[in-house]
Write a protein that holds these residues in place. Structure first.
Motif, short mmCIF file in Angstrom:
data_model
loop_
_atom_site.label_atom_id
_atom_site.label_comp_id
_atom_site.label_asym_id
_atom_site.label_seq_id
_atom_site.Cartn_x
_atom_site.Cartn_y
_atom_site.Cartn_z
N ASP A 277 0.82 -1.11 -0.18
CA ASP A 277 0.21 -0.05 0.16
C ASP A 277 1.02 1.32 -0.16
OD1 ASP A 277 -2.24 -1.54 0.15
OD2 ASP A 277 -2.60 -1.21 2.05
N GLU A 278 2.01 1.16 0.90
CA GLU A 278 3.00 2.37 0.67
C GLU A 278 3.44 2.59 -0.53
OE1 GLU A 278 3.15 -0.30 2.85
OE2 GLU A 278 2.31 0.73 4.68
N GLU A 279 3.93 1.62 -1.38
CA GLU A 279 4.62 1.63 -2.73
C GLU A 279 3.39 2.33 -3.62
OE1 GLU A 279 7.79 -1.76 -3.40
OE2 GLU A 279 5.57 -2.26 -3.25
N SER A 280 2.35 1.77 -3.31
CA SER A 280 1.20 2.19 -4.28
C SER A 280 0.80 3.51 -3.93
CB SER A 280 -0.23 1.51 -3.96
OG SER A 280 -0.90 1.15 -5.00
N ALA A 281 0.64 4.28 -2.61
CA ALA A 281 0.67 5.62 -2.28
C ALA A 281 1.69 6.46 -2.89
CB ALA A 281 0.54 5.71 -0.83
N GLU A 282 2.90 5.96 -3.01
CA GLU A 282 4.08 6.68 -3.37
C GLU A 282 3.91 7.00 -5.00
OE1 GLU A 282 7.92 8.89 -3.42
OE2 GLU A 282 6.36 8.36 -1.85
N MET A 283 3.51 5.82 -5.63
CA MET A 283 3.30 6.18 -7.03
C MET A 283 2.24 6.88 -7.51
SD MET A 283 3.93 2.16 -8.59
CE MET A 283 3.21 1.06 -7.20
N ARG A 284 1.02 6.98 -6.78
CA ARG A 284 0.12 7.95 -6.80
C ARG A 284 0.52 9.25 -6.85
NH1 ARG A 284 -2.94 3.79 -4.36
NH2 ARG A 284 -2.76 5.11 -2.46
N ARG A 285 1.46 9.62 -5.68
CA ARG A 285 1.93 10.99 -5.43
C ARG A 285 2.82 11.46 -6.46
NH1 ARG A 285 6.30 13.22 -3.89
NH2 ARG A 285 7.47 11.05 -3.77
N LYS A 286 3.52 10.59 -6.94
CA LYS A 286 4.57 10.90 -8.17
C LYS A 286 3.86 11.24 -9.34
CE LYS A 286 8.97 8.42 -6.65
NZ LYS A 286 9.72 7.22 -6.80
N ILE A 287 2.83 10.39 -9.63
CA ILE A 287 2.01 10.69 -10.84
C ILE A 287 1.25 12.06 -10.60
CG2 ILE A 287 -0.25 9.92 -12.08
CD1 ILE A 287 0.89 6.95 -11.71
N ARG A 288 0.72 12.28 -9.66
CA ARG A 288 0.07 13.57 -9.28
C ARG A 288 0.99 14.82 -9.70
NH1 ARG A 288 -2.77 11.12 -4.93
NH2 ARG A 288 -0.97 11.98 -3.55
N GLU A 289 2.33 14.59 -8.87
CA GLU A 289 3.17 15.74 -9.21
C GLU A 289 3.63 15.81 -10.58
OE1 GLU A 289 6.51 14.42 -6.73
OE2 GLU A 289 5.56 14.91 -4.68
N ALA A 290 3.77 14.61 -11.45
CA ALA A 290 4.21 14.68 -12.62
C ALA A 290 3.09 15.55 -13.51
CB ALA A 290 4.51 13.56 -13.41
N SER A 291 1.75 15.14 -13.28
CA SER A 291 0.56 15.67 -13.82
C SER A 291 0.49 17.11 -13.71
CB SER A 291 -0.39 14.88 -13.42
OG SER A 291 -0.66 13.64 -14.03
N ALA A 292 0.75 17.40 -12.41
CA ALA A 292 0.75 18.87 -12.13
C ALA A 292 1.96 19.77 -12.79
CB ALA A 292 1.00 19.12 -10.60
N ALA A 293 2.98 19.17 -12.92
CA ALA A 293 4.21 19.63 -13.44
C ALA A 293 3.78 20.03 -15.01
CB ALA A 293 5.40 19.18 -13.13
#
Length: 93
Positions: free
Chosen positions: A65-81
């Motif tokens: 679940d932690e890896e999944s949450a980290e991947m979602r965070r990275k995707i959100r950051e990349a999308s925002a950028a």
């Protein structure tokens, strides 16, 4: 087929109309395409579960679940950028 009226600001309507025109399609067809491509929360969870099962079965990697949450965070950051970069590249109105 039933019709639905959706109220959006004029800028949004104009943006959607421009996208439809650029694709050589109608606004109605564009909205149908967007709706067909947009996943519900249940569909997202189902795909995530299938992906986890595939990674475990084929590669022996069990996504936590932690890896999944980290991947979602990275995707959100990349999308925002990406959105910010697009906004900066648009000509001023």
């Amino acid at each position: 087929m039933s019709d639905v009226m959706i109220r959006v600001p004029a800028e949004v309507r104009d943006q959607l109309a421009a996208v439809a025109e650029a694709r050589g399609t109608s606004l109605r067809a564009l909205m149908q395409e967007i709706a067909a491509q947009t996943l519900t929360p249940e569909q997202i969870k189902e795909r995530a579960d299938r992906t986890r099962a595939l990674l475990a079965e084929r590669f022996g990697h069990y996504v936590t679940d932690e890896e999944s949450a980290e991947m979602r965070r990275k995707i959100r950051e990349a999308s925002a950028a990406h959105r910010a970069a697009l906004a900066e590249s648009e000509p001023s109105r």
